[in-house]
Write an enzyme that holds these catalytic residues in place. Sequence first.
Site, short mmCIF file in Angstrom:
data_model
loop_
_atom_site.label_atom_id
_atom_site.label_comp_id
_atom_site.label_asym_id
_atom_site.label_seq_id
_atom_site.Cartn_x
_atom_site.Cartn_y
_atom_site.Cartn_z
N GLY A 31 14.92 4.98 -40.80
CA GLY A 31 16.13 5.71 -40.37
C GLY A 31 16.39 6.17 -39.02
O GLY A 31 16.93 6.81 -38.85
N ASN A 74 18.30 4.32 -36.99
CA ASN A 74 19.79 4.07 -37.07
C ASN A 74 20.56 5.39 -37.61
O ASN A 74 21.49 5.73 -36.93
CB ASN A 74 20.34 2.75 -37.66
CG ASN A 74 19.82 1.53 -36.81
OD1 ASN A 74 20.76 1.39 -35.60
ND2 ASN A 74 18.90 0.79 -37.00
N HIS A 125 22.79 -5.38 -38.89
CA HIS A 125 21.65 -6.73 -39.06
C HIS A 125 20.99 -6.97 -37.51
O HIS A 125 21.82 -7.04 -36.53
CB HIS A 125 22.45 -7.81 -39.94
CG HIS A 125 21.51 -8.75 -40.03
ND1 HIS A 125 20.73 -8.87 -41.01
CD2 HIS A 125 21.42 -10.05 -39.38
CE1 HIS A 125 19.97 -10.08 -41.05
NE2 HIS A 125 20.15 -10.63 -39.98
#
Length: 217
Positions: A14, A16, A111
Amino acid sequence: MARRKVAVLISGRGSNLAALIAACAAPDFPAQIALVVANRADAAGLAHATRAGIPTQVIPHRDYAARADFDAALDRALQAAGIELVCLAGFMRLLGDAFVERWRDRMINIHPSLLPAFRGLDTHARALAAGVRVHGCTVHFVRPAMDDGPIVVQAAVPVLPGDDADKLAARVLAAEHQAYPLALRWIAEGRVRVAGDRVEIAAPSAILPAAILNPPG
Ligand code: GRF
């Protein structure tokens, strides 16, 4: 200012999510995280949400016999929270086509490669094996095919002598933490328009160098 209500979907660390939470703390940020969903109860990132006072929900995919049932439970949670935008942030479940279409142009993913290069897993090791000189990350709208969809923001980092997959991953991750909040900001501000397979952004133009050389020459 009405802030767009965002859900962040995670499966693990987590970082991000933490970057998005930090961005949303700015008074002028046009989005707020109204819900964090994890498909695993042990997702470490849930702690970031709890610390920030953001509601969390665990929807364990193993509780559902069929993917469609898991997707339906997820959709119900998003609807109940009045979610307008979904951010996938290290969410390691493939979502079914019907769910993806339902959230078309309202769901983004980050990504760890410069798409369309290196879709899938182990992107950093594969980038090193391929000998690329520039690597990075991509924020894109989600489409049914994995790691596919109109690109909103990319951030490039150099591949440096002595890099291994971990060193390169750390450099890319720092770039992810800049790229994801920027993409969310622009989308929430209504500056982003999907035109076919591409994204148009009405954003203040900045001057970028015409070319980034690595090695620098
Ligand atoms: C990131 O590298 C992201 O690009 C990929 O999964 C990783 C998640 O990391 N989709 P974190 O959970 O946000 O720290």
